[in-house]
Design a protein around this motif. Structure first.
Motif, short mmCIF file in Angstrom:
data_model
loop_
_atom_site.label_atom_id
_atom_site.label_comp_id
_atom_site.label_asym_id
_atom_site.label_seq_id
_atom_site.Cartn_x
_atom_site.Cartn_y
_atom_site.Cartn_z
N THR A 1 0.88 -1.26 0.17
CA THR A 1 -0.11 0.02 -0.05
C THR A 1 1.00 1.36 0.03
N ALA A 2 0.72 2.09 -1.01
CA ALA A 2 1.53 3.09 -1.12
C ALA A 2 1.31 4.23 0.00
N SER A 3 0.04 4.26 0.25
CA SER A 3 -0.37 5.35 1.32
C SER A 3 -0.84 4.74 2.82
N GLN A 4 -0.61 3.34 3.10
CA GLN A 4 -1.28 2.93 4.23
C GLN A 4 -2.77 3.21 4.20
N TRP A 5 -3.41 2.99 3.18
CA TRP A 5 -4.87 2.96 2.78
C TRP A 5 -5.54 4.33 3.15
N ALA A 6 -4.65 5.43 3.16
CA ALA A 6 -5.51 6.75 3.22
C ALA A 6 -5.61 7.18 1.90
N LEU A 7 -5.23 6.73 0.74
CA LEU A 7 -5.64 7.02 -0.58
C LEU A 7 -6.08 5.78 -1.35
N PHE A 8 -6.86 6.29 -2.49
CA PHE A 8 -7.24 4.99 -3.32
C PHE A 8 -6.11 4.34 -3.67
N GLU A 9 -6.04 2.80 -3.59
CA GLU A 9 -4.85 2.02 -4.06
C GLU A 9 -5.37 1.17 -5.23
N PRO A 10 -4.55 1.79 -6.67
CA PRO A 10 -4.87 1.52 -7.68
C PRO A 10 -4.44 -0.07 -8.02
N LYS A 11 -3.14 -0.30 -7.58
CA LYS A 11 -2.54 -1.47 -7.81
C LYS A 11 -3.49 -2.49 -7.16
N HIS B 1 -12.85 -0.27 -3.08
CA HIS B 1 -12.12 0.47 -3.92
C HIS B 1 -12.79 1.69 -4.70
N VAL B 2 -13.79 1.46 -5.32
CA VAL B 2 -14.55 2.43 -6.02
C VAL B 2 -14.98 3.44 -5.18
N GLN B 3 -15.56 3.00 -3.98
CA GLN B 3 -15.99 4.02 -3.17
C GLN B 3 -14.90 4.72 -2.61
N LYS B 4 -13.75 4.29 -2.30
CA LYS B 4 -12.78 5.01 -1.81
C LYS B 4 -12.16 6.05 -2.94
N ALA B 5 -12.28 5.71 -4.25
CA ALA B 5 -11.97 6.47 -5.47
C ALA B 5 -12.70 7.72 -5.49
N PRO C 1 -13.04 10.19 -1.43
CA PRO C 1 -11.43 10.10 -0.75
C PRO C 1 -11.47 10.55 0.77
N GLY C 2 -12.42 10.87 1.23
CA GLY C 2 -12.35 11.27 2.65
C GLY C 2 -12.59 10.05 3.56
N ILE C 3 -12.98 9.08 3.19
CA ILE C 3 -13.25 7.97 3.88
C ILE C 3 -12.04 7.62 4.71
N ALA C 4 -12.25 7.16 5.91
CA ALA C 4 -11.10 7.07 6.79
C ALA C 4 -10.12 5.66 6.26
#
Length: 164
Positions: A52-62, A100-104, A107-110
């Motif tokens: 995880t590039a952002s520790q789940w703070a951002l959308f994870e495309p990979k 993932h779609v919801q996070k994309a 983006p404010g989701i914890a």
């Protein structure tokens, strides 16, 4: 105990159980269970390697792409199988993709719910693959023996069955 060490221990337990469970499903199961076990292990390993590039703070495309590929694999099993359980794992995987779609889009989701749901939805999938693999051949044998008992020349009450 620090968070990294705790996570490493949890990951070690998870992969130990996943490998043992999928090996059992592969060994005991039919073609559907074998493919599901291979997809599950491949998906788990590639997700871990992708990190995880952002520790789940951002959308994870990979990880989103990996989850989509797993979804397609499970869907292909469901379309080709005469069993019901592949639809369950496909549905759980679809929920994982939709997270993932919801996070994309939001983006404010914890990060904690996003990460936990993305990770922990794989546990019921693993459990179902293992149960399906372990019980598959036993259920087929039981179904065949019941069908043989119901043949016109067999009498269940008197204990006479085909071949006796």
């Amino acid at each position: 105990m620090n968070k990294w060490r705790e996570g490493g221990i949890v990951a070690a337990y998870f992969y130990t159980l996943a490998i043992i469970g999928c090996a059992l499903a592969y060994w005991k199961g039919s073609r559907s269970e074998k493919f599901a076990a291979m997809i599950y292990i491949a998906g788990s390993i590639t997700t871990t390697l992708a990190g995880t590039a952002s520790q789940w703070a951002l959308f994870e495309p990979k990880i989103f792409l990996i989850d989509c590929l797993i979804l397609v694999g499970f869907w292909m099993i469901a379309l080709r199988s005469k069993k019901f359980w592949p639809y369950w794992i496909t549905g759980w995987q679809l929920v994982g993709v939709l997270i993932h779609v919801q996070k994309a889009f939001l983006p404010g989701i914890a990060p904690e719910p996003y990460g936990y749901l993305s990770m922990y939805l794989s546990i019921p999938v693993l459990i179902l693959i293992v149960i399906a693999g372990i019980t598959d051949k036993k259920l087929v044998k039981e179904t065949i023996s019941i069908a043989q008992m119901l043949q016109p020349d067999g009498d269940i009450l008197k204990g006479r069955h085909r071949g006796q």
